[in-house]
Write an enzyme that holds these catalytic residues in place. Sequence first.
Site: not given
Length: 354
Positions: A18, A20, A108, A146, A184, A257
Amino acid sequence: MSTPNMNTLVITRPDDWHLHLRDGEAMAAVVADSARQFARAIVMPNLKPPVTTTAQAVAYRQRIEAALKQAGVADGAFTPLMTLYLTDNTSADEIRLAADSGVVHAVKLYPAGATTNSDAGVTDLLGKCRPALDALEKCGMPLLVHGEVTDPQVDVFDREAVFIDRVMRPLRQAYPALKVVFEHITTKDGAEYVRDAEGPVAATITPQHLLYNRNALFQGGMRPHMYCLPVLKREIHRQALVAAATSGSSRFFLGTDSAPHARGLKEHACGCAGCYTALHAMALYAKAFEEANALDKLEAFASHYGPDFYGLPRNRGTLTLVRESYAIPEEVPYGRTTLVPLAAGETLAWQVRA
């Protein structure tokens, strides 16, 4: 895992499930940090505009590869695993195209408004996304969720637990063979749900949720660089996450994350959510596992369970962590501005050997 002494850990090279990476100058500033520690990473699609098609995912992957080359990362040293951003209108044909691409590895789910750049997210999962969910289940491609409801009547600290009842349980009943990663997780509720759920369910756990509880947000004043979504929770929840991560259960694996934001956008009247951990992720995880007397469980959590769930081979290379003090910098360059890593100014007992 090789442990010739308690000052060195040699583990199978880990993956980040995970991550970004942003885009443009921001991506160029951070991509090498992940490549230094991880062999692969699941790259989040919440750009502006979001990555909603396979063609966009392929183009984004090419930009990541160009940034890696510019940063001096050797060819093949780091593989970005792309994802699509699920919308109310994602078609079954697009899911099948993604599954056949060899580039896209997951889809996602962002509930609309749940986190950074999630405004185009899903408004009614089982009401509007059934064609996409049908195709995902048939293709064996994971759905990454999420896990928070966005109902303004639900307390921010309860949104994960409510999501389990309102979304996860109905989703699992409707699609029992669908592979789902509860991203997460932050609560005892989430850890227990994943532990006990029927079917192919797993969860990622971040370093910040293993190391800190919500008190960290307010020590010495507001701490914007500790703010992420889902937000840090009570100590009982942190302890439950540590227990899950160190349990030896293959349902729990590493997902940082890591979410870079410019310092000025964090230290702002409406600060952005996200903690930057890619710089020192494995040292943070080593700290959490050592505090739990579970360093022997780190390799499986970081390097084995993720690829096993995704149906990918485990990495063949290794990563070495050494017990040497690492002073986390107060800030690092980030395009034309700077970025503050999690726990800036603190010292860790472990660091990755170059």
